[in-house]
Every structure is written in C-alpha cells, then in structure tokens.
Scaffold this motif. Structure first.
Motif, PDB file in Angstrom:
ATOM      1  N   SER A 192      81.787   3.171  41.343  1.00 44.60           N
ATOM      2  CA  SER A 192      82.329   2.884  40.019  1.00 44.60           C
ATOM      3  C   SER A 192      81.757   3.807  38.942  1.00 44.60           C
ATOM      4  N   ARG A 193      80.651   4.475  39.250  1.00 48.85           N
ATOM      5  CA  ARG A 193      79.979   5.300  38.242  1.00 48.85           C
ATOM      6  C   ARG A 193      80.017   6.800  38.543  1.00 48.85           C
ATOM      7  N   ASN A 194      80.600   7.173  39.678  1.00 51.05           N
ATOM      8  CA  ASN A 194      80.589   8.583  40.068  1.00 51.05           C
ATOM      9  C   ASN A 194      81.960   9.044  40.540  1.00 51.05           C
ATOM     10  N   SER A 195      82.330  10.254  40.137  1.00 51.95           N
ATOM     11  CA  SER A 195      83.596  10.814  40.611  1.00 51.95           C
ATOM     12  C   SER A 195      83.468  11.342  42.034  1.00 51.95           C
ATOM     13  N   ASN A 196      82.234  11.682  42.433  1.00 53.07           N
ATOM     14  CA  ASN A 196      81.981  12.166  43.792  1.00 53.07           C
ATOM     15  C   ASN A 196      80.756  11.434  44.355  1.00 53.07           C
ATOM     16  N   PRO A 197      80.923  10.139  44.660  1.00 55.84           N
ATOM     17  CA  PRO A 197      79.770   9.309  45.033  1.00 55.84           C
ATOM     18  C   PRO A 197      79.193   9.661  46.400  1.00 55.84           C
ATOM     19  N   PRO A 198      77.881   9.525  46.560  1.00 55.17           N
ATOM     20  CA  PRO A 198      77.264   9.750  47.871  1.00 55.17           C
ATOM     21  C   PRO A 198      77.626   8.625  48.838  1.00 55.17           C
ATOM     22  N   ASP A 199      77.528   8.902  50.119  1.00 57.43           N
ATOM     23  CA  ASP A 199      77.795   7.900  51.151  1.00 57.43           C
ATOM     24  C   ASP A 199      76.505   7.132  51.409  1.00 57.43           C
ATOM     25  N   ILE A 200      76.413   5.929  50.857  1.00 58.26           N
ATOM     26  CA  ILE A 200      75.185   5.137  50.939  1.00 58.26           C
ATOM     27  C   ILE A 200      74.869   4.734  52.379  1.00 58.26           C
ATOM     28  N   PHE A 201      75.909   4.458  53.163  1.00 57.40           N
ATOM     29  CA  PHE A 201      75.689   4.077  54.565  1.00 57.40           C
ATOM     30  C   PHE A 201      75.138   5.254  55.372  1.00 57.40           C
ATOM     31  N   ARG A 207      69.652  16.057  60.402  1.00 54.53           N
ATOM     32  CA  ARG A 207      70.678  15.672  59.426  1.00 54.53           C
ATOM     33  C   ARG A 207      70.179  15.722  57.978  1.00 54.53           C
ATOM     34  N   SER A 208      68.947  16.158  57.781  1.00 57.02           N
ATOM     35  CA  SER A 208      68.399  16.217  56.418  1.00 57.02           C
ATOM     36  C   SER A 208      69.242  17.096  55.507  1.00 57.02           C
ATOM     37  N   GLN A 209      69.830  18.161  56.086  1.00 52.00           N
ATOM     38  CA  GLN A 209      70.619  19.088  55.281  1.00 52.00           C
ATOM     39  C   GLN A 209      71.903  18.458  54.739  1.00 52.00           C
ATOM     40  N   ILE A 210      72.309  17.320  55.305  1.00 45.09           N
ATOM     41  CA  ILE A 210      73.486  16.617  54.775  1.00 45.09           C
ATOM     42  C   ILE A 210      73.195  16.087  53.381  1.00 45.09           C
ATOM     43  N   MET A 211      71.948  15.645  53.174  1.00 41.91           N
ATOM     44  CA  MET A 211      71.573  14.998  51.923  1.00 41.91           C
ATOM     45  C   MET A 211      70.933  15.943  50.914  1.00 41.91           C
TER      46      MET A 211
END
Length: 219
Positions: free
Chosen positions: A39-48, A146-150
């Motif tokens: 609701s607060r971001n146009s490109n939100p991160p994937d929290i899961f 997978r660190s480079q994903i974040m």
C-alpha cells in the motif's frame, strides 16, 4: 559487561550479529506486512522471499556457529540476535549441543557487542559489518547464494571475508589472526572509502537543507 555475561576474561571474543528480522514470523504476519508494504510502495519488496532468505541464512549461521565453536575452542563466541528474533532459537542450539564457549546476548546495543569484539561476524549487509570495520575490528560476513537478490553488489563486496559455510568461516578466522594488523588497516580503509562514496553528510545541517527546500517549494 564480561562479568555480567559470565564471559571468561582470558579468551579472545568472536562476536556475531544476526539480521533475521523476519525469520520467526508466521505466514499470517508476513502477509500483513506484505499488504502494508504494497500500500505504500509502487515497487514493493517480496516479504515472503526476504523471510525465506533470512531463514536460510539463519540455518547456515547455526551450522557455522556450531562447528566454529567446537574447532575454535580458544575463542569465546558472543551472539546477539536481531531485536525482532526470538532468542530461544539460539539458546536451544547452545543447550542441545552443550556449547560451553557461546554466550547469547539478549540485551544491550550493537555498540556494546562490538566493544567486546576481537573478530566480528555478521549477516549479509548487516550495518554491523560497516560499524565493525570502521572501528578497526576484523570482520567476516555470512552470505548465501541468494543474498544478491536482496542487496546490491557494492554492499555485498564491502566485507573482506564473505563466507558461506563453516570451513570458509574457520579459514577466515585463522587468516585474520595470522595477519591481524594488515586486515584491520585494509578493512578500515575500505570502510572509509565506502563511507565517502555512499554515506550522506554528517554535518548536522541535513534537516536545515530539507527545510529550506520545502520552504522554496511552498512559496
């Protein structure tokens, strides 16, 4: 602090800071956070996805800590969980494996932790990596495939010793000990350069600058 935490005074200390802020959250809690972020971001991160990576990193850290504590028994380990983590995960490992040379630090600040540190270990792109390096503490950072994903490449390349398993971590400790002053100076210069390139000004006038810009826009 050594007496308070019941840490032997005759042993060098390896400090560990974890960053698994979402590792303990349920799917229901993660979904609530995801909805809020959406609701607060146009490109939100994937929290899961983030939670999955932190859980993977925590399991890897547990394996590193267990093996390092057994092989590097001339050191004492002090692990400080992220404030949003449940310390029981780490306390159970220490109790189950009967690891006498590990203390779980459940309170205090990162600065308190680093003040104990002979060598510091952190999770991928934890701010304590930079803080330790700028305090001239040799630093190892645990990263996964997978660190480079974040995180960005520049942040993942900050530590001198990124590791992914216990063998690499133990080798890094031994190498740091063999040329401690060299790596202290190299790490400090790298952190100083990183600060010059990527950190904002610390002149006490940032709020004034923002206020002046807001005033211009409002006129």
């Amino acid at each position: 602090l050594l007496s308070e935490l019941n840490i032997p005074k005759n042993k060098k200390i390896i400090t560990i800071a974890t960053a698994g802020s979402s590792a303990d959250l349920s799917d229901e809690d993660l979904q609530k956070i995801q909805e809020n972020v959406n609701s607060r971001n146009s490109n939100p991160p994937d929290i899961f996805l983030e939670a999955s990576i932190y859980r993977e990193l925590r399991e890897m850290t547990a394996q590193i800590v267990e093996k390092a504590a057994l092989e590097l028994n001339n050191f004492h380990f002090v692990l400080k969980p992220h404030p949003n983590e449940i310390p029981k995960f780490w306390l159970d490992i220490v109790e189950k494996q009967k690891l006498k040379n590990i203390t779980i630090m459940k309170s205090g600040t990162i600065n308190d932790l680093l003040n104990l540190s002979h060598i510091h270990m952190a999770h991928n792109v934890c701010t304590s990596t930079f803080e330790a390096m700028i305090k001239k503490i040799p630093t190892i950072e645990m990263q996964t495939d997978r660190s480079q994903i974040m995180f960005s490449e520049k942040d993942l390349k900050l530590p001198l010793f990124p590791v992914q398993n216990s063998k690499e971590a133990i080798e890094a400790v031994n190498e740091l000990e063999s040329s401690r002053e060299k790596f202290i100076n190299k790490g400090f210069l790298k952190a100083e350069d990183f600060c010059e390139k990527w950190y904002g000004k610390f002149d006490g006038k940032r709020c004034l600058e923002y206020a002046e810009n807001i005033k211009k826009l409002s006129n």
